[in-house]
Design an enzyme around this catalytic site. Sequence first.
Site, PDB file in Angstrom:
ATOM      1  N   HIS A  56       0.849  -1.193   0.000  1.00 11.02           N
ATOM      2  CA  HIS A  56       0.000   0.000   0.000  1.00 11.02           C
ATOM      3  C   HIS A  56       0.884   1.242   0.000  1.00 11.02           C
ATOM      4  O   HIS A  56       2.030   1.212   0.468  1.00 11.02           O
ATOM      5  CB  HIS A  56      -0.887   0.020   1.241  1.00 11.02           C
ATOM      6  N   GLU A  58       0.913   3.936   1.815  1.00  6.38           N
ATOM      7  CA  GLU A  58       1.409   4.370   3.124  1.00  6.38           C
ATOM      8  C   GLU A  58       2.554   3.485   3.613  1.00  6.38           C
ATOM      9  O   GLU A  58       3.544   3.984   4.161  1.00  6.38           O
ATOM     10  CB  GLU A  58       0.278   4.356   4.167  1.00  6.38           C
ATOM     11  N   CYS A  86      -6.250   2.219   5.677  1.00  6.69           N
ATOM     12  CA  CYS A  86      -6.948   1.013   6.105  1.00  6.69           C
ATOM     13  C   CYS A  86      -6.381   0.586   7.467  1.00  6.69           C
ATOM     14  O   CYS A  86      -5.467   1.212   7.999  1.00  6.69           O
ATOM     15  CB  CYS A  86      -6.756  -0.097   5.072  1.00  6.69           C
ATOM     16  N   CYS A  89      -2.556  -0.147   7.311  1.00 13.70           N
ATOM     17  CA  CYS A  89      -1.735   1.064   7.245  1.00 13.70           C
ATOM     18  C   CYS A  89      -1.829   1.880   8.532  1.00 13.70           C
ATOM     19  O   CYS A  89      -0.824   2.426   8.994  1.00 13.70           O
ATOM     20  CB  CYS A  89      -2.134   1.904   6.035  1.00 13.70           C
TER      21      CYS A  89
END
Length: 162
Positions: A56, A58, A86, A89
Amino acid sequence: MSASDSDAAWMELALQQARAAEALDEVPIGAIVVFGGKLVGRGHNLTRTLRDPTAHAEILALREACRTLGAMRIPGAVVYTTVEPCFLCAGALLHARAARVVWGVRDEKFGGCASLGSLLSDPRLNHRAQITEGVGATEARDLLQQFFRKKRTGRDEPTPDR
């Protein structure tokens, strides 16, 4: 915490990362990490490219920031991401001890900071991060909507802004 002009400028860099993800046919989410007023990490979704569910924006930005700073924690850092983090993260942001997280739009299906949960502000945890949302929201939302519209229809549709 309210947004500032510098938040908008930093978010533009996160949006550039989101556009880079889109160019790779990845979900257009981008993130950057700012520490001491300097850009120390950046990332965009690469889950499909790397065949890695943890790639992801992040997470990749945090990894780069920690390598840049030679540290496993980044207290005082501000993370700018185009979409609400999410749970994965948000957990990483807490473990990294990010001081503040700024995002564009909420993620009603996976958001772990405001939409489905409030991990970054949960008083039971030993660290919390300040939250600012809505910075760059219009472009972040447009990028996501255009991406998923194209996926649903199988073609690129013109938008009123283009």
